[in-house]
Design a protein around this motif. Sequence first.
Motif, PDB file in Angstrom:
ATOM      1  N   MET A 111      -1.906  -0.448  -9.371  1.00 29.83           N
ATOM      2  CA  MET A 111      -1.924  -0.348  -7.906  1.00 29.83           C
ATOM      3  C   MET A 111      -0.540  -0.441  -7.258  1.00 29.83           C
ATOM      4  O   MET A 111      -0.214   0.317  -6.334  1.00 29.83           O
ATOM      5  N   ASN A 112       0.285  -1.343  -7.722  1.00 31.00           N
ATOM      6  CA  ASN A 112       1.549  -1.626  -7.040  1.00 31.00           C
ATOM      7  C   ASN A 112       2.773  -1.115  -7.792  1.00 31.00           C
ATOM      8  O   ASN A 112       3.864  -1.667  -7.661  1.00 31.00           O
ATOM      9  N   TYR A 113       2.604  -0.047  -8.549  1.00 30.93           N
ATOM     10  CA  TYR A 113       3.712   0.461  -9.358  1.00 30.93           C
ATOM     11  C   TYR A 113       4.444   1.648  -8.746  1.00 30.93           C
ATOM     12  O   TYR A 113       5.508   2.026  -9.232  1.00 30.93           O
ATOM     13  N   THR A 114       3.913   2.261  -7.711  1.00 26.54           N
ATOM     14  CA  THR A 114       4.549   3.471  -7.190  1.00 26.54           C
ATOM     15  C   THR A 114       5.164   3.321  -5.808  1.00 26.54           C
ATOM     16  O   THR A 114       5.923   4.180  -5.394  1.00 26.54           O
ATOM     17  N   GLN A 115       4.862   2.237  -5.118  1.00 23.86           N
ATOM     18  CA  GLN A 115       5.404   2.077  -3.766  1.00 23.86           C
ATOM     19  C   GLN A 115       6.075   0.735  -3.532  1.00 23.86           C
ATOM     20  O   GLN A 115       7.159   0.679  -2.960  1.00 23.86           O
ATOM     21  N   THR A 116       5.435  -0.327  -3.926  1.00 28.54           N
ATOM     22  CA  THR A 116       5.909  -1.654  -3.560  1.00 28.54           C
ATOM     23  C   THR A 116       7.169  -2.039  -4.319  1.00 28.54           C
ATOM     24  O   THR A 116       7.434  -1.566  -5.416  1.00 28.54           O
ATOM     25  N   SER A 117       7.945  -2.907  -3.721  1.00 24.94           N
ATOM     26  CA  SER A 117       9.144  -3.448  -4.344  1.00 24.94           C
ATOM     27  C   SER A 117       9.127  -4.955  -4.134  1.00 24.94           C
ATOM     28  O   SER A 117       9.232  -5.444  -3.018  1.00 24.94           O
ATOM     29  N   GLY A 118       8.970  -5.679  -5.213  1.00 24.04           N
ATOM     30  CA  GLY A 118       8.820  -7.121  -5.101  1.00 24.04           C
ATOM     31  C   GLY A 118       7.373  -7.486  -4.875  1.00 24.04           C
ATOM     32  O   GLY A 118       6.538  -6.642  -4.561  1.00 24.04           O
ATOM     33  N   GLY A 119       7.047  -8.752  -5.045  1.00 29.01           N
ATOM     34  CA  GLY A 119       5.667  -9.189  -4.860  1.00 29.01           C
ATOM     35  C   GLY A 119       4.855  -9.063  -6.135  1.00 29.01           C
ATOM     36  O   GLY A 119       5.362  -8.795  -7.223  1.00 29.01           O
ATOM     37  N   SER A 120       3.560  -9.218  -5.977  1.00 30.82           N
ATOM     38  CA  SER A 120       2.654  -9.274  -7.124  1.00 30.82           C
ATOM     39  C   SER A 120       2.252  -7.897  -7.623  1.00 30.82           C
ATOM     40  O   SER A 120       2.452  -6.882  -6.956  1.00 30.82           O
ATOM     41  N   CYS A 141      -7.031   0.811 -14.711  1.00 29.15           N
ATOM     42  CA  CYS A 141      -7.371   1.760 -13.651  1.00 29.15           C
ATOM     43  C   CYS A 141      -6.135   1.909 -12.771  1.00 29.15           C
ATOM     44  O   CYS A 141      -5.095   1.295 -13.025  1.00 29.15           O
ATOM     45  N   TRP A 142      -6.248   2.722 -11.736  1.00 28.03           N
ATOM     46  CA  TRP A 142      -5.093   2.936 -10.866  1.00 28.03           C
ATOM     47  C   TRP A 142      -5.569   3.189  -9.442  1.00 28.03           C
ATOM     48  O   TRP A 142      -6.045   4.269  -9.126  1.00 28.03           O
ATOM     49  N   HIS A 143      -5.476   2.173  -8.591  1.00 33.89           N
ATOM     50  CA  HIS A 143      -5.689   2.366  -7.170  1.00 33.89           C
ATOM     51  C   HIS A 143      -4.408   3.020  -6.642  1.00 33.89           C
ATOM     52  O   HIS A 143      -3.475   2.351  -6.212  1.00 33.89           O
ATOM     53  N   TRP A 144      -4.398   4.337  -6.659  1.00 35.10           N
ATOM     54  CA  TRP A 144      -3.202   5.144  -6.416  1.00 35.10           C
ATOM     55  C   TRP A 144      -2.899   5.219  -4.923  1.00 35.10           C
ATOM     56  O   TRP A 144      -3.606   5.856  -4.157  1.00 35.10           O
ATOM     57  N   ARG A 145      -1.819   4.585  -4.531  1.00 36.64           N
ATOM     58  CA  ARG A 145      -1.417   4.583  -3.126  1.00 36.64           C
ATOM     59  C   ARG A 145      -0.874   5.954  -2.717  1.00 36.64           C
ATOM     60  O   ARG A 145      -0.371   6.713  -3.544  1.00 36.64           O
ATOM     61  N   ASP A 146      -0.973   6.242  -1.450  1.00 41.33           N
ATOM     62  CA  ASP A 146      -0.548   7.485  -0.823  1.00 41.33           C
ATOM     63  C   ASP A 146       0.712   8.064  -1.477  1.00 41.33           C
ATOM     64  O   ASP A 146       1.816   7.528  -1.295  1.00 41.33           O
ATOM     65  N   PRO A 147       0.604   9.153  -2.249  1.00 42.85           N
ATOM     66  CA  PRO A 147       1.778   9.717  -2.917  1.00 42.85           C
ATOM     67  C   PRO A 147       2.866  10.186  -1.961  1.00 42.85           C
ATOM     68  O   PRO A 147       4.041  10.269  -2.343  1.00 42.85           O
ATOM     69  N   ALA A 150       3.797   8.065   3.218  1.00 39.91           N
ATOM     70  CA  ALA A 150       3.605   7.906   4.659  1.00 39.91           C
ATOM     71  C   ALA A 150       2.834   6.637   4.989  1.00 39.91           C
ATOM     72  O   ALA A 150       3.000   6.055   6.073  1.00 39.91           O
ATOM     73  N   THR A 151       1.971   6.225   4.094  1.00 39.30           N
ATOM     74  CA  THR A 151       1.238   4.969   4.227  1.00 39.30           C
ATOM     75  C   THR A 151       1.237   4.289   2.861  1.00 39.30           C
ATOM     76  O   THR A 151       1.683   4.867   1.860  1.00 39.30           O
ATOM     77  N   SER A 152       0.706   3.093   2.812  1.00 39.46           N
ATOM     78  CA  SER A 152       0.525   2.405   1.527  1.00 39.46           C
ATOM     79  C   SER A 152      -0.953   2.363   1.157  1.00 39.46           C
ATOM     80  O   SER A 152      -1.380   1.540   0.362  1.00 39.46           O
ATOM     81  N   GLU A 153      -1.725   3.270   1.732  1.00 36.25           N
ATOM     82  CA  GLU A 153      -3.182   3.271   1.577  1.00 36.25           C
ATOM     83  C   GLU A 153      -3.645   4.074   0.365  1.00 36.25           C
ATOM     84  O   GLU A 153      -2.915   4.909  -0.166  1.00 36.25           O
ATOM     85  N   PHE A 154      -4.892   3.831  -0.016  1.00 32.91           N
ATOM     86  CA  PHE A 154      -5.603   4.746  -0.900  1.00 32.91           C
ATOM     87  C   PHE A 154      -6.974   5.083  -0.307  1.00 32.91           C
ATOM     88  O   PHE A 154      -7.718   5.879  -0.854  1.00 32.91           O
TER      89      PHE A 154
END
Length: 380
Positions: A111-120, A141-147, A150-154
């Motif tokens: 989930m947090n491998y393509t957008q976030t920097s730092g954190g869990s 699995c992969w809760h894939w955030r907005d490629p 523009a957002t951090s949503e899925f």
Amino acid sequence: MKRKMNVILAAALLSFGLVFSSCQSDDVESSSSTNSENGETYMPEKKSKVTIPENKSDSAKRLMRYIADCQTSGKVLSGQQDLTWDDNYDQLGKVYETVGKYPALAGFDFMNYTQTSGGSGQKQTEEALEFLKKGGIVTFCWHWRDPSGATSEFNSEKMKFRIPYSAQSESGLDESSDDFAKIKSDMDKIAAELTKIKEAGYPVLWRPFHEAYGNKDDWGGAWFWWGAGIGTSDGKGAKRKEAYLALYKFMYKYFTTEKGLDNLIWVWNAQNEDWYPGDEFVDIVAYDNYDLNAINTQYEMLKRVSGGEKIIALGENGTIPNVSAMSGKWAYFNTWNDHSSDESQCFWSAEKHNKLSHRKEVYESEKVITLDELPDLKAY
């Protein structure tokens, strides 16, 4: 399920920092102790007729064979999903505290491998490798955030990005588009993580694009963008199935051929038999069950779509089904995690979902395999 989605979406808003759980763990403090060797390793009595693909790594072939043989022998592998968005919460430790055993299978999320920097949530690969070194099995699995970034949503209703579907393209995707480039860039990041596990010599139960179809009765469309189709801002766009299948097949070919990820065991989890990509793209068929009243219907669908020739599993579950309902049908279960601001949404710990007596009964059953009962899968 929609209820679980609400929990995930709330966590998504907090994923850049740490959040804390209100879940109780039966009045037992958290522990990071390793698994006690209190069980005998289990070797299946029967051999499955499931065909193991030749294009897999040796480790993937052995794991597939073991899971299939266990299923045929009436055994069920226990599983638990990790808490991706809070590194301070020891979800597997909660299981051990409660029942005195670790699950055979641990679930992780990119989930947090393509957008976030730092954190869990950015040490899931390392946590998975640690569990594998203990002799366990891992699924991702992969809760894939907005490629697009523009957002951090899925959630399909909270973002505009959609699969760049093209009926004129051989692949079904507009490979010349900026959106395709963004999709491929994200795939490269995840492939790099999966490569680390391959280079360590381990297989992965890979469950991409989960719950793509959504839930017709509950939602009327897809809550994830990878099942939302094209042309609308909700989850009910055109070409939903076609776009999903194009993206699934592209990933399969890209990861398998170009990235050489032959350690992946592909778990199809779209929730609708019309969205089945074909036997050559699938190793395990799975359903995410949050309604035990529907579990038999779900099993029959999976059996039908796979012709009874694939391993059948629970990609996720809320309440753990009775062992008697799983034995000989479902190869493994994977209970969703605990974290929520609402204690009633703690799928492992809350009595609402899994009573303490039921958790203990499941993990103590002779038909359920736990971590300490797994043999050396490299030699199976």
